[in-house]
Scaffold this active site. Sequence first.
Site, short mmCIF file in Angstrom:
data_model
loop_
_atom_site.label_atom_id
_atom_site.label_comp_id
_atom_site.label_asym_id
_atom_site.label_seq_id
_atom_site.Cartn_x
_atom_site.Cartn_y
_atom_site.Cartn_z
N ARG A 1 0.81 -1.20 0.00
CA ARG A 1 0.00 0.00 0.00
C ARG A 1 0.86 1.27 0.00
O ARG A 1 0.43 2.31 -0.43
CB ARG A 1 -0.88 -0.06 1.25
CG ARG A 1 -2.08 0.79 1.25
CD ARG A 1 -2.93 0.63 0.06
NE ARG A 1 -3.72 -0.58 0.06
CZ ARG A 1 -4.50 -0.93 -0.95
NH1 ARG A 1 -4.58 -0.16 -2.01
NH2 ARG A 1 -5.20 -2.02 -0.91
N HIS B 1 -0.02 -4.87 -10.36
CA HIS B 1 0.35 -3.77 -11.25
C HIS B 1 0.54 -2.46 -10.52
O HIS B 1 0.76 -1.45 -11.16
CB HIS B 1 -0.72 -3.60 -12.33
CG HIS B 1 -0.83 -4.81 -13.20
ND1 HIS B 1 0.02 -5.05 -14.25
CD2 HIS B 1 -1.65 -5.87 -13.12
CE1 HIS B 1 -0.29 -6.20 -14.80
NE2 HIS B 1 -1.29 -6.72 -14.12
N ARG B 2 0.45 -2.49 -9.20
CA ARG B 2 0.57 -1.23 -8.52
C ARG B 2 1.95 -0.61 -8.75
O ARG B 2 2.06 0.60 -8.91
CB ARG B 2 0.30 -1.37 -7.02
CG ARG B 2 0.26 -0.01 -6.36
CD ARG B 2 -0.21 -0.02 -4.94
NE ARG B 2 -1.65 -0.16 -4.84
CZ ARG B 2 -2.24 -1.13 -4.20
NH1 ARG B 2 -1.52 -2.03 -3.59
NH2 ARG B 2 -3.54 -1.20 -4.15
N ALA B 3 2.98 -1.47 -8.79
CA ALA B 3 4.33 -0.95 -8.98
C ALA B 3 4.42 -0.13 -10.27
O ALA B 3 4.98 0.96 -10.28
CB ALA B 3 5.32 -2.10 -9.00
#
Lengths: 346, 681
Positions: free
Chosen positions: B196, B276-278
Site C-alpha cells: 500500500r 500492477h501497482r508498482a
Amino acid sequence: MKNRPIYPFTAIVGQEKMKLALMLNVVNPGLSGVLIRGEKGTAKSTAVRALADILPEISVFADDPYQLDPVEELESYHAICKLIAGTRREILPEVVTRKVRVVELPVGATEDRVVGTLDLEHALKAGEKRIEPGILAQAHRNILYVDEVNLLDDHVVDVLLDSAAMGVNTIEREGVSFSHPARFTLVGTMNPEEGELRPQLLDRFGLCVNIEGIQTAEERVAIMERRAAFDLDPEGFAQRWREESRALADQLLTARSLYPKVEIQRELLFEIATTCLEVGVDGHRGDIIMLKTAKTLAALDGRDTVTSTDISTSAELVLPHRVRRQPLMEIADNVQALRERALSGK
Amino acid sequence: MKPVYPLAAIVGQDTFKQALLLAAVNPGVGGLLVRGEKGTAKSTMVRALAGLLPPMEVVEGCVNNCSPEADEARCPECSRRYPQLQTTTRAVPLVDLPLNATEDRVSGGIDFPRTLREGRVMVSPGLLARAHRGLLYIDEVNLLDDHIVDLILDAAASGENRIEREGISYRHPSRCILVGTMNPEEGELRPQLLDRFGLCLEVAGSDDPESRVELMVRREDFDQDPCRFAAQFQAEGERLAEQIIQGRKRLPRVRISKALRGFIGELCREKNVAGHRADLVMEQAARALAALAGKNEVSVEHITQVAPLVLLHRMRDAEPPPPPPPPEPPQAEDENDSEQEEQEEHQEEQQQPEENPESMEAPPPQQSGEEEQAQESPQPEEQSQEEKGDEGTSPTGRDEQVFEIGTTFRVKSLTAAKDRVVRRGSGRRSRSRISQKQGRYVKSTLQDTGDFALDATLRAAAPYQQQRKRAGDQQLAVQLRPQDIRSKVREKRIGNFLLFVVDASGSMGARGRMAASKGAVMSLLLDAYQKRDKVSMITFRRNEATVNLPPTTSVDMAGRLLSEMPVGGRTPLSAGLAKSHEQVRNYLIKNPTAQPIVLFITDGKCNVALGERKPVEESLHLAQALSRDQRIRSIVVDTEEAGLVTFGLAQRLAGAMEAQYFKIDDLKAEALVNIVRGQQQ
C-alpha cells in the site's frame, strides 16, 4: 508522611558514575534521561528520589495539572483551557515557583492512568467531557522515574516512547482527542537479569550506567553507618548534610547558566564522530547526545571549553547501550574494549 | 510554539528528502515507508515536510477537510449543504497516529456527550477524517495492531472511510498521504500494508565524520535557540515550498511516452513484482520527479531514479519480504546471505531461495561410539548403567561440543487456540479476550469492567425513556440508570508462554544437525521476541534434564544460552518430558489463564529411561500423560535428517502427545510456497 525527609543525595557513598549521570541530566534536561542498570540494593532508587533535594525550581500556573511554562507555553495553555472549559481564560491564574518533581511510574500502571482518560462519570451525569490528566501530564518538565523499566507492559512502553520522542502526549481513545506537552527527563532503573529492554526504548535513554555493589569493606561500613544514622534520626541526618546539598545545588545552577557558553573545538567534534563510527552505533542520536554530554560535563566542572577527557567520559556514559545492534545481542559493558577491538580490526 | 527542525537543515538523507517531495507533489504515488535504524531523523523530516506544504482550500467548519471543488467527494454534512459552502484555507494537517489509538478514534465513533444531550447518535470524527487531504504519519507502523491496520488499508484502498459500528452508519472521503516509519528489527510489516505504501526506502546513518560533525553542530544550535536556527534556513525552506507549488502546478501537464511506459513495465516484470501497482506508482513518481525538475516530459533518467524507491519492497524471488537479519551472523552465513541477495537481484527464478540447512558449512560431525550407537539402534536398552556413570565423570569430555547457530529464517505463525478466557497482556501472538482498554471491541457485556460501551448502554436504556422522562428531571436527553450500563468486551493479540525443550544429546550433533536445530530455535526465539512472548528453556542430555532458563521475557538470555549450549552424551527424553510438564504446571499455577506452548526440538531417539521400562516406551507413555492437560499446546520439531533409514520416532512422539509435528523446514514461513513449487517442477 510529608515531613519525613529523604535521604540526601550527597550522603550516598560511592556510585560516582550514577550520581554524575543524574547530575548531568539535572543540568541539561536535553540529555533525555538515564538508564541505570544494576543489581538489587545498589541505591538506585534512593539516588533518584534524593535528586529532589538538589533540583532547580520552575515556575508554573497555580493548580495547572499540565504544569505548562507560563511564558513559553502560554499558547498551549490557552488551547487546553479552551478545549476543557470551552472558553479562553482571560484572567490568567497566579504564577508560582516550585521545585522540579520526581514523578514515579509504577510498573503496574495501566495505560489510561499513564496517558490520561475521560472522566466517564462526569460525562454521563453532566453530558460534557472532562479529562483526567495522567502520569505523563504530571511528568511534564519534571523527572519521570520508572523503577524496573524492563518489566513495564509493552503497550505502556510504546506510549512512553511516543511521548518521549515527540515531547507531546496525544490521547486518541474513547471519544477523547487531546494532546498536551509532555517533555520529561526519563530515569529508568532495571536489573538486567530480569530481561533486557527493547533497543527502541534503550536508544531513548540518553545515558546509561552499569552499577554494582561496592566491594571495599570501608565503604560498605560507611553505607551501613550512614543508613543507620538516617533511620535513627532522619531530621538530624538531613540537617547535617544540608550544607553540602546546598553547595551541590548551587553548583548545578551555575552549570546550567554556563552551559550555553561552553565551546567545543572542531577536532573534538571529529573525535566524537569517529568514536561513534568505530564503535558502530545506529543513527546519529549517539553523536548528538555525546556532544551534549561533553559540554554539560565541562559546564559542571565550571569550564567553558570541552576537553578530550570530557569526551572519553561522555563516551562511557552514552555509548554502552547503543553499540547493541540486534535484538538478541548482548550489551557491551565496556566501550573502551569495544573501541580497541574496532581499532585493531582495521 | 516551538518551531520544528527545518527540512532544509537536515544533513544528507537526499533520497529521503526527494521521496518526501515526490509524495508531496503527487499524492498519486500513494505514500512513503521509511525503514531504518533509530536516530536517523525519520520523524524530524516528516514533521518538517508538513510545514512546507502550501495551505489548502477547505469548506468552512468541516471537520473532514472537505474540498469546496465541485467534482470532489464530500462528507454527508457538506453534501447536504452543497452548493452553499463557505471556503476557508487551512494548513495541511499532519496527523499522528499513536500506537495506542483505539478503533473508534481512528475511523470515528460515538460522541458521548453530544449523544447524551441530543438523544440521537452523533458521530465524532476520527483521525482518518482529520487527515483527509493531509499527511497521516504512523511512527513504528509495524507495531500497530492488526485491526487498526485493516481500517487504514481499507480507507486507503477505497479513498473513503466507512463506519459501520456501534450503531453508526457513516461514510466520508478519506485520502491522505500515508507516511510510515519502521525499524525492521521489531518485526516485518504485512505484505498487503507494505504494498500500500507507494515508495519505500532504507535510511541509515552517515559514515562520513564530516557530515556527522555538521549534523551534531546543527542539532545543538537548534536545541539552544530554535527560533534563530529556523530563521537561518527560512529562505531555503521557502525555496523548497515554492518548488512543491510549482511542481504541483506542472504535474497535470507532464507527459510520458509510450516507449517509456513500456520501459516501466519491463522493469517491473524483470523484478517479478506482484500485481500492477508498482507500474502505476512508478509512472506517477517519475511524473512527479519531472514536474519537480521543471520538465514537461518524463525521461529515462527520471524513471531510473525513482525505480529503486518503487521496487525495494516489491521485488521478490518467490519469497516473502526479507526476514529479519540473523542476530549474530557467522562467517559462513554471511557469504550465504550475500549470495542470496545477488540471486534476488539477478532473478534466477529456478534457484531455490532458501539454503538447505544441511548444505551450509558446519563443524565436522563428531565421532563417538556412543553417538553412532544412538543412530544405529533406536532402542539401545542394552546400554549398561556403568557407561552412563562414565559419562557423568567427564563433564568436559571429548563427546561435548558447542555448535554455531545455523541459518535463521522466518517462522510460520504458531498460535494458541482461541477461547473465552479474559486475560491481560500485550504482544502479538494469539488472539484473546482482553481485560485492558485495548484491542477490538467485539461485543458488550453486563459485567462492569470499567470499559464503558455507550452504544449498548443506549440500546438498553431506550425502551424506558418515556417512562423515565416523566419521573426524571435531568437536563440530558437520555435518561440512564445504573442497570443500563454495559461494558465492552475486547479482543486482541497477546504473547504466549513458550517453553523450549531442546535435545542436546550426542545424536543431535551429527552432521551439522545441531547447527540447523539451533538455527531453528533461534528463528523461533526471534519470532518470540517480535511477538513479545515469555520464554523458558529446558535442555536434556546425559542422564537428566535441566531448566536452563526459568520463564522470562528476556529472549536475549535464551539466545545467549542457546549459542553456548554444549551438545553430547545420551538422550534422556523421558526426563525432558517430565521436567517440561513440571515447568508448565508450575507456570499454570501462577498464571491460571496462560496458554503455554511447549516446543520439543528433538529427533525422538532416546536411550535413557527414568524407571525400569524401555526408554522409547517410557517416553511415549509420558507423552500421552502430557497430552491430557488441555491447556497446553505441544509442538514437536523433528530434527532427524531425511535419508534412507529414518526412525520417525519424533513423529510417534508427536502422535502420542497429540502434538503438531514439524520438520525443521516445515517451520519456515515460505515452506508452503516451496512445496507447491516443488510439485510444479
